[in-house]
Each structure stands twice: as structure tokens, then as C-alpha cells.
Design a protein around this motif. Structure first.
Motif, PDB file in Angstrom:
ATOM      1  N   LEU A  30       0.813  -1.228   0.000  1.00 52.79           N
ATOM      2  CA  LEU A  30       0.000   0.000   0.000  1.00 52.79           C
ATOM      3  C   LEU A  30       0.844   1.275   0.000  1.00 52.79           C
ATOM      4  O   LEU A  30       0.401   2.322   0.466  1.00 52.79           O
ATOM      5  CB  LEU A  30      -0.974  -0.005   1.185  1.00 52.79           C
ATOM      6  N   LYS A  31       2.072   1.159  -0.547  1.00 54.11           N
ATOM      7  CA  LYS A  31       2.852   2.387  -0.732  1.00 54.11           C
ATOM      8  C   LYS A  31       2.133   3.273  -1.748  1.00 54.11           C
ATOM      9  O   LYS A  31       2.119   4.491  -1.617  1.00 54.11           O
ATOM     10  CB  LYS A  31       4.254   2.035  -1.227  1.00 54.11           C
ATOM     11  N   ASP A  32       1.559   2.613  -2.763  1.00 54.93           N
ATOM     12  CA  ASP A  32       0.668   3.330  -3.679  1.00 54.93           C
ATOM     13  C   ASP A  32      -0.764   2.969  -3.312  1.00 54.93           C
ATOM     14  O   ASP A  32      -1.023   1.849  -2.883  1.00 54.93           O
ATOM     15  CB  ASP A  32       0.910   2.899  -5.132  1.00 54.93           C
ATOM     16  N   GLU A  33      -1.680   3.905  -3.543  1.00 50.81           N
ATOM     17  CA  GLU A  33      -3.025   3.653  -3.045  1.00 50.81           C
ATOM     18  C   GLU A  33      -3.749   2.578  -3.851  1.00 50.81           C
ATOM     19  O   GLU A  33      -3.570   2.444  -5.062  1.00 50.81           O
ATOM     20  CB  GLU A  33      -3.841   4.947  -2.968  1.00 50.81           C
ATOM     21  N   LYS A  34      -4.512   1.782  -3.132  1.00 54.29           N
ATOM     22  CA  LYS A  34      -5.264   0.694  -3.761  1.00 54.29           C
ATOM     23  C   LYS A  34      -6.606   0.577  -3.053  1.00 54.29           C
ATOM     24  O   LYS A  34      -6.723   0.917  -1.881  1.00 54.29           O
ATOM     25  CB  LYS A  34      -4.519  -0.628  -3.591  1.00 54.29           C
ATOM     26  N   ARG A  60      -9.555  -1.850   7.787  1.00 51.11           N
ATOM     27  CA  ARG A  60     -10.181  -0.885   8.706  1.00 51.11           C
ATOM     28  C   ARG A  60      -9.420  -0.796  10.025  1.00 51.11           C
ATOM     29  O   ARG A  60      -9.263   0.267  10.598  1.00 51.11           O
ATOM     30  CB  ARG A  60     -11.622  -1.279   8.991  1.00 51.11           C
ATOM     31  N   ARG A  61      -8.981  -1.957  10.490  1.00 51.50           N
ATOM     32  CA  ARG A  61      -8.245  -1.965  11.762  1.00 51.50           C
ATOM     33  C   ARG A  61      -6.936  -1.193  11.612  1.00 51.50           C
ATOM     34  O   ARG A  61      -6.576  -0.402  12.478  1.00 51.50           O
ATOM     35  CB  ARG A  61      -7.975  -3.407  12.184  1.00 51.50           C
ATOM     36  N   LEU A  62      -6.237  -1.413  10.496  1.00 49.37           N
ATOM     37  CA  LEU A  62      -4.978  -0.694  10.279  1.00 49.37           C
ATOM     38  C   LEU A  62      -5.220   0.812  10.179  1.00 49.37           C
ATOM     39  O   LEU A  62      -4.403   1.607  10.629  1.00 49.37           O
ATOM     40  CB  LEU A  62      -4.290  -1.201   9.006  1.00 49.37           C
ATOM     41  N   GLU A  63      -6.378   1.163   9.623  1.00 54.71           N
ATOM     42  CA  GLU A  63      -6.705   2.588   9.542  1.00 54.71           C
ATOM     43  C   GLU A  63      -6.985   3.158  10.938  1.00 54.71           C
ATOM     44  O   GLU A  63      -6.525   4.247  11.282  1.00 54.71           O
ATOM     45  CB  GLU A  63      -7.914   2.802   8.635  1.00 54.71           C
ATOM     46  N   THR A  64      -7.724   2.394  11.746  1.00 48.20           N
ATOM     47  CA  THR A  64      -7.991   2.846  13.116  1.00 48.20           C
ATOM     48  C   THR A  64      -6.691   3.020  13.895  1.00 48.20           C
ATOM     49  O   THR A  64      -6.564   3.926  14.721  1.00 48.20           O
ATOM     50  CB  THR A  64      -8.864   1.812  13.860  1.00 48.20           C
ATOM     51  N   GLN A  65      -5.711   2.144  13.608  1.00 48.66           N
ATOM     52  CA  GLN A  65      -4.419   2.249  14.294  1.00 48.66           C
ATOM     53  C   GLN A  65      -3.575   3.399  13.757  1.00 48.66           C
ATOM     54  O   GLN A  65      -2.496   3.667  14.280  1.00 48.66           O
ATOM     55  CB  GLN A  65      -3.642   0.934  14.135  1.00 48.66           C
ATOM     56  N   GLY A  66      -4.049   4.038  12.699  1.00 44.84           N
ATOM     57  CA  GLY A  66      -3.331   5.194  12.152  1.00 44.84           C
ATOM     58  C   GLY A  66      -2.258   4.827  11.153  1.00 44.84           C
ATOM     59  O   GLY A  66      -1.457   5.689  10.761  1.00 44.84           O
ATOM     60  N   LEU A  68      -2.877   3.472   8.099  1.00 47.34           N
ATOM     61  CA  LEU A  68      -3.391   3.716   6.753  1.00 47.34           C
ATOM     62  C   LEU A  68      -4.289   4.941   6.755  1.00 47.34           C
ATOM     63  O   LEU A  68      -4.873   5.292   7.777  1.00 47.34           O
ATOM     64  CB  LEU A  68      -4.215   2.508   6.264  1.00 47.34           C
ATOM     65  N   LYS A  69      -4.364   5.570   5.572  1.00 49.25           N
ATOM     66  CA  LYS A  69      -5.380   6.608   5.356  1.00 49.25           C
ATOM     67  C   LYS A  69      -6.327   6.067   4.282  1.00 49.25           C
ATOM     68  O   LYS A  69      -5.909   5.266   3.453  1.00 49.25           O
ATOM     69  CB  LYS A  69      -4.735   7.894   4.823  1.00 49.25           C
ATOM     70  N   SER A  70      -7.562   6.532   4.290  1.00 46.91           N
ATOM     71  CA  SER A  70      -8.449   6.056   3.232  1.00 46.91           C
ATOM     72  C   SER A  70      -9.376   7.165   2.797  1.00 46.91           C
ATOM     73  O   SER A  70      -9.642   8.110   3.557  1.00 46.91           O
ATOM     74  CB  SER A  70      -9.273   4.873   3.729  1.00 46.91           C
ATOM     75  N   GLU A  71      -9.831   7.047   1.561  1.00 48.52           N
ATOM     76  CA  GLU A  71     -10.887   7.959   1.119  1.00 48.52           C
ATOM     77  C   GLU A  71     -11.693   7.322  -0.004  1.00 48.52           C
ATOM     78  O   GLU A  71     -11.190   6.473  -0.731  1.00 48.52           O
ATOM     79  CB  GLU A  71     -10.316   9.310   0.687  1.00 48.52           C
ATOM     80  N   TRP A  72     -12.937   7.767  -0.099  1.00 47.24           N
ATOM     81  CA  TRP A  72     -13.805   7.262  -1.167  1.00 47.24           C
ATOM     82  C   TRP A  72     -13.441   7.972  -2.465  1.00 47.24           C
ATOM     83  O   TRP A  72     -13.204   9.176  -2.481  1.00 47.24           O
ATOM     84  CB  TRP A  72     -15.273   7.521  -0.827  1.00 47.24           C
ATOM     85  N   ASN A  73     -13.375   7.170  -3.537  1.00 45.83           N
ATOM     86  CA  ASN A  73     -13.132   7.745  -4.852  1.00 45.83           C
ATOM     87  C   ASN A  73     -14.283   7.341  -5.759  1.00 45.83           C
ATOM     88  O   ASN A  73     -14.555   6.158  -5.941  1.00 45.83           O
ATOM     89  CB  ASN A  73     -11.800   7.207  -5.380  1.00 45.83           C
ATOM     90  N   VAL A  74     -14.972   8.336  -6.327  1.00 44.87           N
ATOM     91  CA  VAL A  74     -16.174   8.016  -7.099  1.00 44.87           C
ATOM     92  C   VAL A  74     -15.929   8.127  -8.594  1.00 44.87           C
ATOM     93  O   VAL A  74     -16.869   8.109  -9.395  1.00 44.87           O
ATOM     94  CB  VAL A  74     -17.361   8.935  -6.702  1.00 44.87           C
ATOM     95  N   GLU A  75     -14.638   8.230  -8.985  1.00 43.09           N
ATOM     96  CA  GLU A  75     -14.373   8.482 -10.402  1.00 43.09           C
ATOM     97  C   GLU A  75     -14.507   7.242 -11.278  1.00 43.09           C
ATOM     98  O   GLU A  75     -14.841   7.348 -12.450  1.00 43.09           O
ATOM     99  CB  GLU A  75     -12.967   9.075 -10.571  1.00 43.09           C
ATOM    100  N   ARG A  81     -13.330   2.537  -2.030  1.00 38.59           N
ATOM    101  CA  ARG A  81     -12.582   3.111  -0.922  1.00 38.59           C
ATOM    102  C   ARG A  81     -11.102   2.793  -1.125  1.00 38.59           C
ATOM    103  O   ARG A  81     -10.724   1.618  -1.160  1.00 38.59           O
ATOM    104  CB  ARG A  81     -13.079   2.509   0.389  1.00 38.59           C
ATOM    105  N   TYR A  82     -10.283   3.840  -1.257  1.00 33.76           N
ATOM    106  CA  TYR A  82      -8.852   3.655  -1.523  1.00 33.76           C
ATOM    107  C   TYR A  82      -8.045   3.804  -0.236  1.00 33.76           C
ATOM    108  O   TYR A  82      -8.307   4.699   0.569  1.00 33.76           O
ATOM    109  CB  TYR A  82      -8.361   4.678  -2.553  1.00 33.76           C
ATOM    110  N   TYR A  83      -7.076   2.919  -0.076  1.00 36.56           N
ATOM    111  CA  TYR A  83      -6.213   2.965   1.104  1.00 36.56           C
ATOM    112  C   TYR A  83      -4.783   3.240   0.675  1.00 36.56           C
ATOM    113  O   TYR A  83      -4.331   2.779  -0.380  1.00 36.56           O
ATOM    114  CB  TYR A  83      -6.229   1.617   1.845  1.00 36.56           C
ATOM    115  N   VAL A  84      -4.048   3.958   1.548  1.00 32.75           N
ATOM    116  CA  VAL A  84      -2.623   4.199   1.290  1.00 32.75           C
ATOM    117  C   VAL A  84      -1.925   4.349   2.652  1.00 32.75           C
ATOM    118  O   VAL A  84      -2.566   4.695   3.646  1.00 32.75           O
ATOM    119  CB  VAL A  84      -2.429   5.454   0.405  1.00 32.75           C
ATOM    120  N   LEU A  85      -0.614   4.068   2.673  1.00 29.14           N
ATOM    121  CA  LEU A  85       0.132   4.194   3.934  1.00 29.14           C
ATOM    122  C   LEU A  85       0.099   5.626   4.441  1.00 29.14           C
ATOM    123  O   LEU A  85       0.284   6.563   3.670  1.00 29.14           O
ATOM    124  CB  LEU A  85       1.597   3.803   3.716  1.00 29.14           C
TER     125      LEU A  85
END
Lengths: 114, 329
Positions: A30-34, A60-66, A68-75, A81-85
């Protein structure tokens, strides 16, 4: 121990081991967002099969631990939902990678000693 | 697509409310991705079913979103819960037994087995229920016992309990005490009762002499067992059984003694507390000596009753320990 019991043992132990390495494997990809499904595919291409039902809660757990970051992409064709370190995740990946190399070194030594 | 929505709705029922919408949104796109990957643009119903089957049973899929598991009382609180509920249940049961004995001996009420077991059937589960509620609340607020783990010191670990070790001091004290009682009963069997000073009036216990051989037998067995235990240093199954037998014999003997004293008191119109007060008052007025005798018999009766209760409890505890030891094997 007969063949069937041996198979059950193998499955159980390998399941535990895979569960243990899954976080590190996900972070490394997840160095690049996926998004979730693309992460499963990229792990599978490299030889690690992951159960979908396990991966999504893990992200989700990794995101809660801080980590990962995530955001919705509607394109794309559908919202994903995309995740990245996160910066903390990048730091953790460096530390965990070093730990992993040390652990595999020890394990290889143990298993190859004869 | 209709199947996927049905699947999502089912998963949603088991998800934490907080992130439900978001999780379901992600799952919806993941399922669509997986289906497209496996079956192309226009999947058949069978292909959809197959994909959902691989994704997993809704309840299990949802459960993975509770990483710490789902429980009322977690592993950190559970040992304390077990301890507290054990104490609470023992307390309720003990209080019930004492209530029976008090009702039986002091008010002369017969024990209604049906009614009392019905009472226990409701009081034990409700006790457990209350303990459970308290612990669920503690769990909800994430209260943890042993927060001061840093202060824990291995050197402070308690000694391993030697269940089979015989306590020498206890045995020696037992032998001395029982020997004194035995000697007194044998040598002065006709002088047991109440001495009133000044004046040196003596009231013999009218009931005791008939029981002395049995009491002596019980004391001899107890002394013999104590000497044997001192010599062996450890409890064995045989010595535990002998003690159990001696205790049961003691229970019967004490029960008969208490009953005989009570019969005597009832025959003298002093069977209950109020009756005896009345009898006292009449006797004091007439300056009679019967009052003192009734008083003495009541003291004997009370002592035997207390000894009976203590022996019953002790025997119950030792039976419980023996059973637990058997189960541990």
C-alpha cells in the motif's frame, strides 16, 4: 499421525502463520493507493491468497491504528474506498520489515541446520 | 444485484452500528468487483450465488469487524467473575442452610423440602444474574483488575498449597483438647452440669450420661486419626474416608444430643425462647431451683447445636474438596 491429521495440522498452523503476516503484506503493497479488491489481486499475483472477508476488516483496523489513510473515490465505474500508507504506516513498515528479515534469518537457520 | 442487496442487508444486521453504512458501501463495491472479475458484465444468478458463497456466511463476515471478539465478560475479567460468582452462590446457599437450621432448632419448624428447593431454584440463578449484570457493566466501561502489573513481583508469589500436608499444630491441639474432654467424661461423668457459687449447689445434666459411651467412642476415633495423621504426615484417601465417617457419626450423635435436650426442654415447658422466659419468671418468683436446671440444659442444647452446624459445614467442605480432587484427576 496419519495423513489426514497431518493435513489438518498443516492447515491450522499455516492459517495462523498467514494471519500473522497478513498485516505486513498489506502494508507492503500500500505504498501506492489501492482499493480492497485490487489489493487482493496484487497480493494474489505475488503468490499470497487472501480471503476477502479477512482483508476488509483488517484494512479498517490498520486505519484505526493510524497506519493507513483512506478515502472514497467516485471516479471509476463504481465508488471505491482507496487505502494508502500514512506517514506512521511508512515508519512502521520500515521497522517491521527489518524485524521480518531478522525472524526469517533465524527461522532459516533453525530449519536448515542439518 | 438483488441477491447482493439481500446479502448486504443480512450482514448489516450483525455489524457495529457505528460504521455500518460505510462498511456496507465498501462491501457493495467489493462484491461487484469480485463478481465482475469472475463472471464478466452480466453474471447469472448461479454465478452470483457462487461468489457470495466464497465471500462467506453473513454472520461470520460481520463478526470479523469485531477484532477483539464479541463477549459479555472478557478474558481479563473472567477469573474475577468466576471467583465472585462462586462466593456469592456459596453465600446464598450458606445463608439458606443457616436459615433452615435456625428455623428447625429455634422455632421447631419442619423443613419443607419442596418449598426450600423451589426457593433455591429462584434465588441461585437470580444471584448469578446480578453478578453477571455487574460484570457486564464493568466490561462495558473496560474496567480491568490488576492494573498495577508493573508492581508485580515474582518473589511475592504465594507458596504452593499442599492439599495433602497435615497441619501438625492443628493435630496436636486436637489431640490435647479431645484427650481432656475424654478424661473429663470418663472420670467425672457424674459431675457434669452446672455449679452455682456461692453455696456450691450442683445440677447434673440429666441427659448426658446416656450418651457418654458414644461420645467417648467418637472422641477415641478422632484421637486415633489425629495420631495416625501426625505419624504419616500426609492425608490419604483412606484417612480422608475415616474422617468423613467420623464426621458423619459425629453429626448423628450431635443431632441426637440436641434433640434429646430439646425434648427435655419441651417436657419442661421451655421448648421455645418465650416458653423458657415464662418458665424462668415463674421459677424465680417461687424461688425454685428448676429455673437453673432449665438454664443449664439450654446452654448444653445451644452448644451441641452450634457444634452440629460447624460439623455439618466442615463435612460439606471436605466432601466438596474430595469431589474436586476426584474431578481434577
Amino acid at each position: 499421525m496419519n495423513k489426514e491429521e497431518l493435513n489438518i495440522l498443516k492447515d491450522n498452523v499455516m492459517q495462523e502463520i498467514r494471519r500473522g503476516v497478513l498485516e505486513l503484506a498489506a502494508l507492503s503493497e500500500l505504498k501506492d493507493e489501492k482499493y480492497g479488491y485490487s489489493l487482493i489481486n496484487s497480493l494474489a499475483e505475488k503468490g499470497l491468497t487472501v480471503d476477502q472477508g479477512t482483508l476488509y476488516p483488517l484494512l479498517r483496523r490498520l486505519e484505526t491504528q493510524g497506519l493507513l489513510k483512506s478515502e472514497w473515490n467516485v471516479e471509476g465505474s463504481r465508488p471505491r474506498r482507496y487505502y494508502v500508507l500514512s506517514p506512521a504506516g511508512q515508519e512502521a513498515l520500515v521497522v517491521l520489515t527489518a524485524e521480518w528479515h531478522e525472524l526469517t534469518r533465524v527461522m532459516n537457520e533453525l530449519l536448515n541446520k542439518e | 444485484m438483488e441477491l447482493i442487496e439481500r446479502y448486504l442487508s443480512e450482514v448489516g444486521r450483525y455489524l457495529p452500528r457505528q460504521n455500518r453504512k460505510d462498511i456496507l458501501g465498501e462491501m457493495r463495491s467489493a462484491l461487484a468487483d469480485a463478481l465482475e472479475d469472475q463472471a464478466g458484465e452480466n453474471p447469472t444468478r448461479e454465478q452470483t450465488i457462487e461468489m457470495l458463497r466464497t465471500f462467506g456466511e453473513p454472520r461470520k463476515v460481520a463478526a470479523r469487524y469485531y477484532p477483539e471478539g464479541q463477549y459479555l465478560i472478557g478474558p481479563t475479567l473472567y477469573p474475577l467473575f468466576r471467583l465472585v460468582s462462586g462466593i456469592a452462590l456459596a453465600a446464598v446457599l450458606g445463608a439458606q442452610i443457616i436459615a433452615w437450621l435456625v428455623a428447625y432448632f429455634f422455632a421447631g419448624q419442619a423443613i419443607d423440602v419442596l418449598e426450600t428447593s423451589a426457593g433455591l431454584v429462584s434465588s441461585l440463578p437470580s444471584t448469578l444474574g446480578w453478578v453477571l449484570i455487574v460484570f457486564i457493566i464493568l466490561q462495558r466501561f473496560d474496567v480491568r483488575p490488576d492494573e498495577d502489573e508493573k508492581a508485580w513481583d515474582p518473589a511475592s508469589l504465594p507458596e504452593v498449597e499442599g492439599h495433602d500436608e497435615v497441619s501438625r499444630a492443628e493435630r496436636v491441639a486436637g489431640i490435647i483438647f479431645q484427650s481432656i474432654v475424654l478424661a473429663a467424661l470418663t472420670l467425672f461423668s457424674d459431675r457434669i452440669g452446672l455449679y452455682v457459687f456461692p453455696g456450691g449447689t450442683f445440677f447434673a445434666n440429666p441427659i448426658l450420661p446416656g450418651f457418654i459411651p458414644w461420645i467417648n467412642l467418637s472422641l477415641l476415633v478422632a484421637i486415633g486419626l489425629d495420631v495416625y495423621l501426625l505419624w504419616q504426615g500426609r492425608w490419604s484417601t483412606a484417612s480422608r474416608l475415616v474422617r468423613l465417617g467420623a464426621n458423619l457419626f459425629g453429626i448423628v450423635l450431635l443431632g441426637l444430643l440436641a434433640q434429646a435436650h430439646m425434648d427435655w426442654l419441651q417436657a419442661h415447658n421451655a421448648g421455645t425462647f418465650f416458653n423458657s422466659m415464662e418458665a424462668f419468671a415463674q421459677n424465680i418468683e417461687s424461688g425454685g431451683q428448676a429455673f437453673l436446671q432449665i438454664f443449664m440444659v439450654q446452654i448444653f442444647w445451644l452448644s451441641f447445636s452450634i457444634a452440629l452446624v460447624v460439623t455439618v459445614i466442615e463435612t460439606a467442605v471436605s466432601i466438596f474438596k474430595m469431589l474436586r480432587k476426584l474431578l481434577d484427576r
